[in-house]
Design a protein around this motif. Structure first.
Motif, short mmCIF file in Angstrom:
data_model
loop_
_atom_site.label_atom_id
_atom_site.label_comp_id
_atom_site.label_asym_id
_atom_site.label_seq_id
_atom_site.Cartn_x
_atom_site.Cartn_y
_atom_site.Cartn_z
N LYS A 42 0.84 -1.16 -0.07
CA LYS A 42 -0.02 0.08 -0.03
C LYS A 42 0.90 1.33 0.08
O LYS A 42 0.59 2.25 -0.86
N SER A 43 1.90 1.43 0.93
CA SER A 43 2.84 2.57 0.96
C SER A 43 3.43 2.57 -0.43
O SER A 43 3.78 3.73 -0.80
N THR A 44 3.79 1.51 -0.79
CA THR A 44 4.91 1.63 -2.02
C THR A 44 3.96 2.03 -3.16
O THR A 44 4.42 3.00 -3.95
N PHE A 86 1.78 11.85 4.41
CA PHE A 86 2.77 10.46 4.78
C PHE A 86 2.16 9.66 5.77
O PHE A 86 1.80 10.17 6.64
N GLN A 87 2.75 8.39 5.68
CA GLN A 87 2.61 7.46 6.92
C GLN A 87 3.54 8.07 7.89
O GLN A 87 2.96 7.87 9.01
N TYR A 88 4.73 8.43 7.38
CA TYR A 88 5.69 8.71 8.51
C TYR A 88 6.15 10.03 7.76
O TYR A 88 7.11 10.25 7.42
N LEU A 171 -4.05 9.24 1.42
CA LEU A 171 -3.77 9.33 2.76
C LEU A 171 -3.24 7.93 3.19
O LEU A 171 -3.88 6.98 2.96
N ASP A 172 -1.98 8.02 3.53
CA ASP A 172 -1.44 6.60 3.85
C ASP A 172 -1.43 6.68 5.50
O ASP A 172 -0.69 7.14 6.09
N GLU A 173 -2.38 5.61 5.84
CA GLU A 173 -2.43 5.58 7.24
C GLU A 173 -2.55 6.78 8.37
O GLU A 173 -1.61 6.87 9.00
N THR A 174 -3.05 7.63 7.67
CA THR A 174 -3.16 8.67 8.50
C THR A 174 -3.84 8.68 9.85
O THR A 174 -3.55 9.54 10.85
MG LIG Z 1 2.43 1.18 4.84
#
Ligand SMILES: [Mg+2]
Ligand SMILES: Nc1ncnc2c1ncn2[C@@H]1O[C@H](COP(=O)(O)OP(=O)(O)O)[C@@H](O)[C@H]1O
Lengths: 251, 429
Positions: A42-44, A86-88, A171-174
């Motif tokens: 997912k993040s990729t 970003f997730q991070y 939105l990545d794991e916001t």
């Molecule tokens: Mg991820």
């Protein structure tokens, strides 16, 4: 709005295939959610779409409003209307949050041939938007994300989104690391931006966020592919039964 | 140590190209003593340990290499700051461009004038801190300066001086080879801000001796000019009395060769010394910060903060030492040197040293060399900031810690805006 066809991605450095044929179309004004086990890619997907180095697209395509994304630099994609929360979120010591925001807003405007925002206008807008996200003056002054708590970082992402007014928001794991109140704040921030001309791709592990940000379509990603798509009820199914049933069903 | 014949020959070659300036009795004596020191030590040579990372050749050669005058067409640094201007054109004091040499709590004279005055406080200071600073490490180019300086400024501050004194060095001739020596006496409780800017000459050898008496404060901000081909060797020798403060910041952008030595001795209890530098080098650029701080009193604090951004084969050097003498208890010594290398061709050499002979001290030092943070760069770009602007933002952020050492907001903003302006202009070039 966003159209992804048969996207295959491997790491540049090693021979590791991560995305193995992703197909996904997000229509204008819609909210799509992607759920899936850890490590499914997912993040990729979000990084590849936003133009981060280190990935190689071996097959397939991705476009934003018909414009080929994969040919563009990260900053050009942003100017074209793509935004990744970003997730991070990254800490950048020494760069003030305000300077960063103003530079970003004006760089995008310039790239689109629009007039730059004056310092006073910018200040007015940013203060108003920060207030609704409960971001205080001190947070605006501090270096980007430095010393911010997990929740502050995520709210800061939403503030950036609100300032940049992108067309396509990923939105990545916001929701990760947010308590109930912060989750509410962030969701309200996102919902305030919902608009017929704006689409969202919400990556999450939990149904919880989707209670606040109601998706039109839910996708399940596993092992580098979208393996199942459905309505909001799919998220509930995951919530109750986990991924095992779905994965078994498609195996 | 016996000086090698080769070194002796090189030293005599340089000396034969120079003449001791005319001056009054005591100044001539100080010059002759300094000349004897030069002959004793010999001028720096390539094999010297203290010159391991910087080739002294062009600073020692009998003739200066010519340097084109760079017309950058910008307003001079500190231009908007209310200050007392003292202008040197190729090392020659220019009264026409300078302000009247006086001010409240302040006397300013020219070195060229004071030699004739028989009774003068400067007698005890000229060459004294330099001579003392020759041990434990030799600094022959500073002794050379004491012997041959043709001019300089002689400042005595007796109280708080409201306007900064600003030394402005203009480089006009491509072959100028300039030796200036300033002495500054900060009397008890005095406070002075000294500014310096400009490239000065094709080759510039400058010494500044600063005696900071008890409770006095000396603040120094310098911008070394933007001429690409200029060369400079500068020394700052400072003595700090009880509860005194010494703060110095140097900005260096461009310059094919720069070595800035800073030699401080904290001789009175509770003294504070902060020295910092930001250097930005692109291409044919060699920049060396050599710092030696001696703690010889109780409860003193020293800080060294040096940052360099290097690209296209630029070279940076940092040699920094904290020496804590026996009995200098409660010393708080800090040192950081960092380089940001924007490509693989650039280099940074760091030699941090601590030498401690007291047991109740807190000293720390660190040195880092790194590339730009790729994560941060991507984050900025993902928000639409183009790569070159993002790089400049991160460059400024990197240097900010050194610039923050400048106490005056007005001056630190001036330096920041200069840095920003130069980065923008280079981006657009
Ligand atoms: Mg991820
Ligand atoms: N830069 C990288 N280096 C090595 N492995 C990576 C890298 N990026 C992603 N991966 C691997 O790719 C897979 C997918 O990761 P990711 O996209 O972060 O998954 P998700 O966000 O769905 O948890 C994981 O196996 C992960 O270890």
């Amino acid at each position: 709005m966003l159209e992804i066809k048969n996207l295959h991605v491997k790491l540049e450095e090693e021979d590791k295939q991560i995305l193995k044929g992703v197909d996904l179309t997000v229509e204008a004004g819609k909210v799509h959610a992607i759920m899936g086990p850890n490590g499914s890619g997912k993040s990729t997907l979000s990084y590849v779409l936003s133009g981060r180095d280190g990935y190689e697209v071996t097959e397939g395509e991705a476009s934003l409003e018909g414009e080929d994304l994969l040919d563009l630099d990260a900053e050009e994609r942003a100017a074209a209307g793509l935004f990744l929360a970003f997730q991070y979120p990254v800490e950048i010591p020494g760069v003030g949050n305000m300077t960063f925001l103003r530079t970003a807003v004006n760089a995008q405007r310039k790239a689109r041939g629009e007039e730059e925002m004056s310092a006073t206008e910018f200040l007015k807008v940013v203060r108003a938007k920060a207030k609704t996200l409960k971001i205080d003056a001190d947070m605006l002054k501090r270096p980007v994300n430095v010393g911010f708590s997990g929740g502050e970082k995520k709210r800061n992402e939403i503030l950036q989104m609100a300032m940049l007014e992108p067309k396509m928001c990923i939105l990545d794991e916001t929701d990760s690391g947010l308590d109930v109140d912060a989750m509410k704040l962030v969701s309200e921030g996102v919902n305030a931006l919902r608009d017929a001309g704006r689409s969202f791709l919400v990556i999450t592990h939990y149904q919880r966020l989707l209670d606040h940000i109601k998706p039109d379509v839910v996708h399940i990603m596993a092992n580098g592919r979208i393996v199942k798509s459905g309505g909001p009820e799919l998220a509930l199914e995951v919530e109750h039964n986990g991924y095992a049933d779905i994965l078994a069903e498609i195996a | 140590m016996a000086v090698s014949q080769r070194k002796l020959d090189a030293t005599e070659a340089r000396l034969s190209a120079m003449a001791l300036p005319e001056g009054g009795a005591w100044l001539t004596e100080a010059r002759e003593t300094a000349l004897a020191r030069v002959r004793d030590m010999g001028l720096p040579a390539r094999r010297d340990e203290y010159w391991k990372y910087t080739r002294p050749d062009t600073l020692v050669d009998a003739a200066a290499t010519t340097a084109a005058v760079f017309d950058h067409g910008e307003a001079p640094v500190f231009g908007d700051i209310d200050r007392l201007k003292i202008v040197f054109v190729d090392g020659v004091f220019d009264p026409a461009q300078s302000d009247a040499l006086d001010g409240e709590n302040l006397t300013i004279e020219r070195l060229a004038d004071i030699g004739a005055a028989d009774i003068h406080w400067a007698k005890d200071l000229y060459g004294a801190l330099e001579a003392k600073g020759q041990s434990p490490v030799e600094r022959p180019l500073a002794a050379l300066n004491t012997a041959f300086a043709t001019d300089g400024i002689v400042i005595r501050a007796t109280g708080k001086v409201a306007r900064p004194v600003s030394l402005i060095y203009q480089h006009v001739s491509e072959s100028s080879d300039v030796v200036l020596h300033h002495i500054i006496k900060m009397e008890e409780g005095a406070d002075l801000t000294l500014l310096e800017n400009g490239p000065a000459a094709a080759r510039f050898n400058k010494v500044m001796e600063i005696d900071v008496a008890d409770g006095a404060g000396f603040h120094h901000v310098r911008a070394q000019g933007r001429d690409h081909e200029r060369r400079a060797i500068t020394h700052m020798f400072g003595r700090l009395g009880k509860e005194s403060t010494f703060k110095s910041f140097t900005l260096t952008v461009n310059g094919v060769m720069t070595r800035n030595e800073c030699v401080l001795e904290l001789t009175g209890d509770d003294a504070i010394a902060h020295v910092a530098g930001a250097a930005l080098g692109d291409g044919d650029f060699h920049h060396d910060d050599t710092v030696f701080i001696t703690h010889d009193a109780v409860n003193c604090e020293s800080r060294q903060v040096y940052k360099k951004v290097l690209r296209n084969g630029a070279t940076g050097v940092f040699q920094g030492k904290i020496l804590v003498q026996p009995g200098a208890q409660k010393t708080d010594g800090y040192q950081i040197s960092q380089a940001l290398l924007l490509d693989d061709d650039s280099q940074f050499y760091a030699k941090p040293e601590l030498e401690i002979y007291a047991d109740d001290v807190a000293c720390s030092h660190g040195s880092t060399t790194g590339a730009i943070d790729e994560e941060g760069l991507f984050y900025l770009r993902a928000r639409g900031v183009p790569k070159d602007i993002a790089t400049d933002l991160m460059t400024l952020a990197f240097l900010a810690e050194a610039v923050a050492e400048i106490e005056s907001d007005e001056l630190s903003e001036e330096i920041s805006s200069r840095l920003e302006g130069w980065l923008i202009r280079r981006r657009q070039a």
